[in-house]
Scaffold this motif. Structure first.
Motif, mmCIF file in Angstrom:
data_model
loop_
_atom_site.group_PDB
_atom_site.id
_atom_site.type_symbol
_atom_site.label_atom_id
_atom_site.label_comp_id
_atom_site.label_asym_id
_atom_site.label_seq_id
_atom_site.Cartn_x
_atom_site.Cartn_y
_atom_site.Cartn_z
ATOM 1 N N ALA A 170 0.838 -1.212 0.000
ATOM 2 C CA ALA A 170 0.000 0.000 0.000
ATOM 3 C C ALA A 170 0.868 1.257 0.000
ATOM 4 N N LEU A 171 1.852 1.284 -0.896
ATOM 5 C CA LEU A 171 2.769 2.411 -0.993
ATOM 6 C C LEU A 171 2.392 3.289 -2.178
ATOM 7 N N SER A 172 2.750 4.540 -2.083
ATOM 8 C CA SER A 172 2.572 5.451 -3.202
ATOM 9 C C SER A 172 3.871 5.528 -3.993
ATOM 10 N N LEU A 176 7.948 5.225 -2.802
ATOM 11 C CA LEU A 176 8.924 4.320 -3.409
ATOM 12 C C LEU A 176 10.144 5.059 -3.949
ATOM 13 N N HIS A 177 10.003 6.356 -4.166
ATOM 14 C CA HIS A 177 11.105 7.138 -4.716
ATOM 15 C C HIS A 177 12.385 7.028 -3.891
ATOM 16 N N PRO A 178 12.379 7.317 -2.566
ATOM 17 C CA PRO A 178 13.637 7.213 -1.822
ATOM 18 C C PRO A 178 14.112 5.785 -1.632
ATOM 19 N N PRO A 183 12.705 8.779 -9.401
ATOM 20 C CA PRO A 183 11.523 9.597 -9.113
ATOM 21 C C PRO A 183 10.228 8.800 -9.224
ATOM 22 N N GLY A 184 9.242 9.184 -8.413
ATOM 23 C CA GLY A 184 7.972 8.478 -8.431
ATOM 24 C C GLY A 184 7.285 8.537 -9.772
ATOM 25 N N SER A 185 7.410 9.682 -10.482
ATOM 26 C CA SER A 185 6.785 9.789 -11.797
ATOM 27 C C SER A 185 7.425 8.824 -12.791
ATOM 28 N N THR A 186 8.750 8.643 -12.675
ATOM 29 C CA THR A 186 9.439 7.693 -13.552
ATOM 30 C C THR A 186 8.997 6.271 -13.278
#
Length: 467
Positions: A170-172, A176-178, A183-186
């Motif tokens: 249940a992560l956004s 997950l970015h760090p 990056p999250g968008s990538t």
């Protein structure tokens, strides 16, 4: 899926008989190299080891292990030079020439044909819902991702795992970015197969390698959690009780300080008090906190307030307004890193808002406030100190409380902990020693002994403890 060869009868047979009548079976789990079994010993007739590497299958040749009902029988001897079908789950993985067994065989660690890369290929093999269970049970050798080809199969496996991991935890994408380092968008575009225009476009392989590194890290850290003992959380010591009493007195609108040596438990006790009482702000001062504005920003960050104004004077007034009429307590940990301007600013907050202030630090706090040419500068501050305590080393009762928290029963182990706790580092050193000693005891499959404690201390310090 890789295939293994099993003898058609339970009695030991010669190498010629085995090759004349064979049964090909699909394995249902990780192979077990039981070289002591009768069928495994028969394999030594055709090889000096229990496992013979295949050209495109890197499975163990031992005749033990689970079987399923899906079999293909051979009507005659296997033709020389025949190559079995390649494993579709091992696509995109190059076979390293120098790597050896991943799950070593009991008979010969160099005999098993499973390479490190093939072991990682097993990561992607089988039902998706059972992947996490298999990962938590395996002892994984972390692999260099540069040895893996950026094929469509490899990228697709990482994409599937990423989507499943995100949903399970249940992560956004922002969370997950760090963790993955992209990056999250990538990551979102990669999961949707739209990065750089398509799932096989350039750049997808690099993202897949980042995800693969993260997967290996998760598996390895899970194994360490199983191996490492649970460190006791906060346990009540005599020193901690005294610190809590001092902090409770400071919250009545007083200014106090506690000076202790390293490992006396002052920071742990302060954090525990902040969890028990309301309107308590525990701020750990960094060496980089050189200005009043930096101090204000650290305090507001602890308060979870990120809307402060700009400018030192306006920001200080804003912080002072946050303290007013709260009956709160400001704990400044590692106060030896504060300079005279910051301390004077804190004194101003104390005078105008009646907020409690507690300075916690090492003996440098006392030397800066009382000694040298700055004694006159701190005269106004020192006259406001309502309570002060100084302790260089943990008390005997503190070390006994730590031994009780670790459930130490051996008197020799307890006596050794007392010797370690009397050195610089105190309770912190005892905690590190006990953590490593418990891991050594588990590795020996035995109870904790004083020898384990001595070995752990030897690895952590150049000064051995005299028995």
């Amino acid at each position: 899926m890789s295939m293994t060869m099993a003898a058609s009868s339970s009695a030991p047979q010669s190498a010629g008989q085995r090759r004349g009548s064979t049964t090909w079976a699909r394995p249902s789990g990780r192979r077990s190299c039981a070289a002591t079994s009768a069928r495994a010993c028969a394999a030594s007739a055709r090889s000096s080891s229990c496992c013979r590497p295949r050209r495109s299958r890197r499975t163990c040749g031992c005749a033990s292990g689970p079987r399923t009902s899906r079999k293909r029988r051979s009507s005659g001897p296997r033709a020389s030079g025949a190559t079995p079908r390649s494993n579709p789950f091992q696509r995109g993985l190059r076979r390293p020439r120098t790597t050896r067994s991943w799950a070593s065989c009991p008979a010969s660690s160099d005999a098993c044909g499973w390479s490190n890369e093939r072991a990682v290929a097993g990561e992607f093999e089988g039902a998706r819902h059972d992947r996490n269970a298999r990962e938590s049970k395996r002892t994984v050798i972390m692999n260099n991702v540069n040895d893996i080809e950026e094929t469509e199969g490899f990228i697709a496996d990482q994409r599937d795992w990423l989507i499943e991991h995100k949903q399970t935890r249940a992560l956004s994408w922002a969370q997950l970015h760090p963790l993955i380092g992209r990056p999250g968008s990538t990551l979102s575009l990669f999961a949707a197969g739209k990065y750089n225009g398509g799932p096989s476009a350039s750049g997808n392989g690099e993202i897949a390698k980042h995800i693969f590194r993260f997967r290996q890290t998760l598996v390895r850290q899970t194994e360490l959690k199983v191996e490492a003992p649970d460190i006791p959380t906060f346990f009540e010591t005599k020193t901690a009780s005294e610190i809590h009493h001092l902090l409770a007195w400071a919250q009545r609108g007083r200014m106090c300080y506690w000076v202790g040596g390293p490992g006396t438990g002052k920071t742990t006790a302060a954090k525990e008090y902040a969890q028990r009482a309301s309107n308590v702000w525990h701020v750990e001062i960094l060496r980089s906190t050189k200005t009043t504005m930096a101090l204000c920003h650290q305090i507001l960050e602890v308060m979870r307030d990120f809307t402060g104004p700009t400018g030192t004077a306006r920001l200080s007034a804003y912080v002072m307004g946050k303290f007013r009429d709260t009956g709160g307590l400001l704990i400044l940990d590692d106060a030896q890193n504060l300079d005279i301007d910051q301390i004077e600013e804190v004194r101003g907050w104390f005078d105008r808002t009646n907020v409690g202030v507690a300075f916690i630090g090492n003996p440098k706090v006392v030397s800066r406030m009382e000694g040298g040419s700055r004694a006159a500068d701190f005269a106004q501050l020192y006259s406001r100190i309502g309570m002060r305590m100084i302790r260089a080393l943990p008390l005997k009762d503190d070390i006994e409380a730590l031994a009780t928290a670790w459930q130490v029963q051996d008197e020799q182990v307890a006596a050794t902990l007392h010797k370690i706790g009397s050195k610089p580092g105190g309770l912190r050193s005892c905690t590190y020693v006990m953590e490593l000693a418990m891991m050594l005891a588990r590795a020996d499959n035995s109870e904790l002994t004083v020898q384990h404690v001595h070995t752990a201390w030897t690895q952590l310090s150049s000064n051995p403890v005299v028995a």
